[in-house]
Scaffold this active site. Structure first.
Site, PDB file in Angstrom:
ATOM      1  CB  ILE A  22      -1.016   0.036   1.166  1.00 29.24           C
ATOM      2  CG1 ILE A  22      -0.313   0.091   2.536  1.00 29.24           C
ATOM      3  CG2 ILE A  22      -1.974  -1.135   1.089  1.00 29.24           C
ATOM      4  CD1 ILE A  22      -1.247   0.450   3.673  1.00 29.24           C
ATOM      5  CG  LEU A  50      -6.830  -5.926   9.763  1.00 31.27           C
ATOM      6  CD1 LEU A  50      -7.152  -7.216   9.035  1.00 31.27           C
ATOM      7  CD2 LEU A  50      -6.998  -6.114  11.260  1.00 31.27           C
ATOM      8  CE1 TYR A  86       5.793  -1.244  17.649  1.00 30.04           C
ATOM      9  CE2 TYR A  86       5.483  -1.094  20.014  1.00 30.04           C
ATOM     10  CZ  TYR A  86       5.066  -1.550  18.779  1.00 30.04           C
ATOM     11  OH  TYR A  86       3.914  -2.287  18.679  1.00 30.04           O
ATOM     12  NE  ARG A  90       6.630   0.442  25.201  1.00 29.65           N
ATOM     13  CZ  ARG A  90       5.769  -0.272  24.496  1.00 29.65           C
ATOM     14  NH1 ARG A  90       5.444   0.110  23.290  1.00 29.65           N
ATOM     15  NH2 ARG A  90       5.230  -1.372  24.987  1.00 29.65           N
ATOM     16  CE1 TYR A 121       1.771  -0.083  16.193  1.00 27.14           C
ATOM     17  CE2 TYR A 121       1.442  -0.332  18.563  1.00 27.14           C
ATOM     18  CZ  TYR A 121       1.081  -0.627  17.256  1.00 27.14           C
ATOM     19  OH  TYR A 121       0.008  -1.467  17.025  1.00 27.14           O
ATOM     20  CB  VAL A 136      11.472  -7.354  29.532  1.00 21.86           C
ATOM     21  CG1 VAL A 136      11.960  -5.916  29.478  1.00 21.86           C
ATOM     22  CG2 VAL A 136      11.888  -8.104  28.269  1.00 21.86           C
TER      23      VAL A 136
END
Length: 388
Positions: A76, A95, A104, A181, A184, A252
């Site tokens: 796209i 989607l 990110y 981060r 996004y 994490v």
């Protein structure tokens, strides 16, 4: 096959429509295509770069739904055919996204372009051609909870008003710019605001979906098997990879973050209700998650270890988890939200939807699939260096 007498929530017959689904070849798209083919009369123009996850729907051509699904291999970013497909459809579902936390930090430009710039033409074409849009956003647009800024011993941290996330009331709180981060979440929030503005100013009919950790078969990839060896997928696929390789699950920053998880098949039911009830869904933002399936990431790891031992027949490791820092795992600039608990009032009121599958059951279904699909391939991949 689809029944002839299907009714919407207001008792009206559901008419067959054509859906342009961008990102149809991904995890969510593949499950939505399955649902639409097996249980509805709708037609799908499936747009993606890859079709591996929906190949079983496209081949053989003798499927009873073969005339209702067409695959269009389109990127796209730069394909003039996209507007034509949107014009052919009654509804567009977008989607397409880069939605892996490891990207990110390391690919912030790609993340911003993919989630904002590349989505702009889709919104524009829908608005200009009076086509309805269901746009997939993310629960990450909420950012951090108000509660995380309170003192650790504050009793208000337990008050839902400080952490439950409401579509029409909760603020979107992000970290500083140097914490990439949030690239996004920022891109996703801005495209949401654009969609909303197109609705307000130009009459675009839209619904926005904010998924809260949708889990199930075909999610993400297993590094070195059906994805890059150095790739870092999202938490469920990361933990699945560790389990398949009989490695400790990496937690994490101690795995203290709290998350909710919803089964993909439950979530797809919610999307189908949006598709088939435009009068109830248009103009709304919907949280789609399961607040009953709330755990810390550490608890998720412990649960997955137990479930995988059951479905694989293999004993768990003596030390099933290991702590790693976010800097070591994700690189410089990582940040996180403490909790993500969705308020379900709007989707329940508008569409009558409630998730049904427990966390144990969705993990059992997903890990059974992961074991059946990947265990042998992982064993061969591990054995290769030894053989050579």
């Amino acid at each position: 096959m689809a029944s002839a007498a299907r009714l919407d929530l207001d008792g009206n017959p559901i008419k067959p429509i054509t859906i342009c689904m961008i990102g149809a070849g991904g995890f969510i798209g593949s499950h939505l295509c399955e649902k639409l083919m097996a249980h509805t009369p709708h037609k799908v123009l499936a747009v993606d770069v890859y079709n591996d996850k929906i190949k079983h729907l496209l081949e053989p051509a003798t499927h009873p739904w073969s005339h209702r699904i067409q695959f269009h291999r389109i990127n796209i970013k730069n394909d003039s055919r996209l507007e034509g497909l949107i014009k052919m459809a009654d509804l567009t579902i977008n989607l397409a996204a880069i939605c892996t936390p490891a990207d990110y930090n390391t690919r912030p430009l790609d993340t911003i372009y993919s989630n904002f710039i590349d989505a702009l033409p889709v919104v524009k074409y829908c608005s200009e051609n009076n086509k309805r849009l269901i746009h997939f956003s993310t629960c990450e647009v909420y950012g951090k909870t108000i509660g995380c800024f309170l003192p650790k011993d504050s009793p208000l941290r337990q008050d839902p008003a400080y952490y439950v996330l409401k579509e029409d009331a909760s603020p979107c709180i992000f970290g500083p710019i140097e914490k990439q981060r949030w690239s996004y979440a920022c891109a996703k929030q801005l495209i949401e605001r654009l969609v909303y503005a197109e609705g307000a100013e130009n009459g675009l009919e839209f619904s926005i979906v904010r998924p809260f950790n949708w889990i199930g078969p075909r999610m993400d990839f297993i590094p070195g098997i059906d994805g890059p060896s150095e790739g870092v997928p999202r938490v469920l696929a990361c933990f699945s990879n560790n389990l398949l390789r009989r490695e400790p699950l990496k937690l994490v920053d101690g795995g203290e973050s709290q998350r909710t998880f919803v089964y993909i098949k439950d979530a797809i039911e919610a999307v189908l209700l949006m598709i088939e009830n435009p009068a109830r869904a248009n103009g709304h933002i919907f949280n789609v998650g399961n607040p009953n399936n709330e755990v810390t990431v550490r608890q998720l790891a412990e649960m997955m270890t137990e479930v995988y031992a059951k479905v694989s027949g293999e004993p768990s490791l003596e030390a099933p988890t290991v702590d790693v820092s976010s800097k070591e795992f994700y690189g410089e600039g990582y940040d996180d939200s403490d909790k993500r608990i969705p308020d379900m009032t709007i989707i329940n009121k508008q569409l009558g939807w409630n998730p049904e599958t427990s966390l144990w059951d969705l993990l059992e279904s997903t890990l059974t699939y992961q074991h059946k699909t990947y265990a042998e391939a992982v064993k061969q991949a591990i054995a290769k260096p030894v053989a050579s």
